[in-house]
Design an enzyme around this catalytic site. Structure first.
Site, PDB file in Angstrom:
ATOM      1  N   THR A  48       1.879  -3.221 -26.842  1.00 25.29           N
ATOM      2  CA  THR A  48       1.874  -4.294 -26.071  1.00 25.29           C
ATOM      3  C   THR A  48       1.097  -5.503 -26.900  1.00 25.29           C
ATOM      4  O   THR A  48       0.517  -5.142 -27.849  1.00 25.29           O
ATOM      5  CB  THR A  48       1.468  -4.460 -24.690  1.00 25.29           C
ATOM      6  OG1 THR A  48       0.078  -3.973 -24.829  1.00 25.29           O
ATOM      7  CG2 THR A  48       1.812  -3.286 -23.807  1.00 25.29           C
ATOM      8  N   CYS A  49       0.821  -6.610 -26.381  1.00 26.50           N
ATOM      9  CA  CYS A  49      -0.202  -7.614 -26.950  1.00 26.50           C
ATOM     10  C   CYS A  49      -1.485  -7.229 -27.088  1.00 26.50           C
ATOM     11  O   CYS A  49      -2.193  -7.358 -27.981  1.00 26.50           O
ATOM     12  CB  CYS A  49       0.059  -8.998 -26.151  1.00 26.50           C
ATOM     13  SG  CYS A  49       1.352  -9.703 -26.114  1.00 26.50           S
ATOM     14  N   GLU A 108      -3.319  -6.281 -13.326  1.00 22.03           N
ATOM     15  CA  GLU A 108      -2.277  -6.896 -13.895  1.00 22.03           C
ATOM     16  C   GLU A 108      -0.963  -5.952 -13.664  1.00 22.03           C
ATOM     17  O   GLU A 108      -1.284  -4.679 -14.082  1.00 22.03           O
ATOM     18  CB  GLU A 108      -2.312  -7.435 -15.368  1.00 22.03           C
ATOM     19  CG  GLU A 108      -2.500  -6.578 -16.346  1.00 22.03           C
ATOM     20  CD  GLU A 108      -1.430  -5.959 -16.982  1.00 22.03           C
ATOM     21  OE1 GLU A 108      -0.108  -6.519 -16.568  1.00 22.03           O
ATOM     22  OE2 GLU A 108      -1.604  -5.089 -17.841  1.00 22.03           O
TER      23      GLU A 108
END
Length: 422
Positions: A48-49, A108
């Site tokens: 992911t980022c 998140e």
């Protein structure tokens, strides 16, 4: 044994992470390459980022860690601040990742889906099999507990979230409510996004219509010029003023006339400092005015709730890691216990047959003697089996009790020590 090697935002810079970033079109080749490495049986990649992390089922964890490190650093062309975890600690990390406890923003929701997708894509590619499927199932169950038993995913901490929370206290759920956002700057954008996430209908008003249109397009709302505000106030349930100065339509005299025409409550959120909406407007009947101090109180309460939720989530993670450790101990101890029971059962069976030869053939007697012998074996070996499982959980083949059992019962099978082949 489960092995985890990689890096994330906690110990690596963006520059470190971007050299390992895996575009989707390169994922299959990467999975194939990593699975072929020394010591690796199965592999999945969470990219992911904020993280690039390899989770592997390894027959030789030490070799797998080393080969994965070399492969990642070869891809980057330089040394990297990689973490390396094995067994329970690798599983703990996976649980924390899936539960968002390792995320840049606690709670998140995207990471759970990203983890699930990473393992499923690895399975589809043939890189992940039964062992990683079992690990994923346990990690997802733990993450589900965190989501359902704690407020980790519910306690948002931002101006926009606080504004939505205050409006909801007055009006109830915001779904279908009309929210007028005055301004098109960063605060307006964040608040508009949160209102959209609450499924409210957002209209953006700004002196420069092009700016209002850009923000409206971003949040899926409407755009109107600021001089349409008075007309909008007849319809809006919530007004968010994110401009430095309040338009004339928010003056007490104008609002009094508007309120008489609309005959329903309105929530007004003033994000400006100094405050832009007159206090006299907030004192009018059916007006609920909130300023940044009100929002700050909501945010502090949310932060306290989130901190408490994180502590609860950590306890859940600990419980799930303990379950994982027990299951791993059962798996590693199974060959040892099975051999011990098989030998005891074989001896018992020999004695039953010897007794039957002396007493003569009697099917009913044979059945009863078999049952008695099996019961004796089970009862005698119950405590040793329990102790051996615990010993394997505590220290694997290195535990003195395990070594003693192998010698005493003359067993050939032995569980893998931690860090040895699984």
């Amino acid at each position: 044994m489960l092995v985890a090697v990689g890096l994330n935002q906690k110990g690596a810079t963006v520059a470190d992470r971007e050299v390992l970033a895996l575009p989707s079109e390169e994922l299959l080749d990467a999975l194939t390459a990593f699975q072929a490495l020394d010591g690796v049986d199965e592999v999945a990649i969470v990219s992911t980022c904020y993280r690039v992390e390899i989770f592997a089922a390894a027959r030789c964890p030490a070799a797998a860690e080393l080969s994965l490190r070399h492969a990642l650093e070869a891809r980057a062309g330089r040394s990297l601040p990689l973490f390396e975890l094995q067994g329970e600690e690798a599983f703990r990390h996976l649980v924390r990742v899936a539960s968002s406890l390792e995320s840049a923003i606690l709670g998140e929701p995207q990471i759970l889906g990203q983890v699930k997708d990473a393992f499923h894509r690895a399975a589809e590619a043939g890189a992940a099999g039964k062992e990683l499927a079992s690990v994923l199932s346990r990690a997802l169950a733990a993450a589900k507990r965190v989501r359902t038993e704690t407020a980790v995913g519910r306690a948002g901490v931002s101006w926009g979230n606080a504004a939505a929370a205050l409006a909801s206290k007055v009006l109830g759920p915001l779904a279908g409510r009309r929210v007028a956002v005055i301004g098109a700057g960063e605060m307006a954008r964040l608040t508009a996004q949160h209102m959209r996430d609450e499924r409210a209908s957002v209209v953006v008003l700004n002196r420069t219509l092009a700016n209002a249109e850009a923000l409206a397009a971003e949040v899926g709302g409407e755009a109107r010029p600021l001089d349409a505000l008075e007309q909008e106030l007849l319809r809006a349930d919530v007004v968010v003023s994110a401009a430095p100065a309040a338009p004339a339509a928010l003056a007490p005299a104008v609002m009094q006339r508007i309120l008489h025409a609309r005959r329903k409550r309105i929530v007004m959120v003033d994000l400006a400092v100094p405050r832009a909406i007159p206090a006299e407007t907030g004192a009018l009947p059916d007006v609920y005015l909130c300023d940044v101090d009100d929002l700050d109180r909501v945010m502090k309460a949310a932060m306290a709730e989130r901190a408490q939720a994180a502590q609860h989530a950590e306890r859940i993670a600990d419980e799930e890691v303990q379950k994982f450790a027990r299951a791993e101990a059962e798996r590693r101890a199974a060959p040892l216990i099975q051999e011990m029971r098989s030998r005891a059962s074989a001896i018992a069976r020999e004695e039953v047959e010897r007794t039957l030869r002396r007493l003569g053939e009697d099917p009913e007697l044979a059945k009863r003697l078999d049952a008695m012998a099996g019961s004796i074996v089970s009862k005698i070996l119950h405590a040793p089996s329990t102790r051996l499982r615990q010993a394997v959980c505590d220290g694997g083949a290195n535990d003195p009790l395990v070594a003693a059992a192998v010698q005493i019962f003359d067993l050939s099978a032995a569980p893998a020590a931690r860090g040895d082949a699984a």
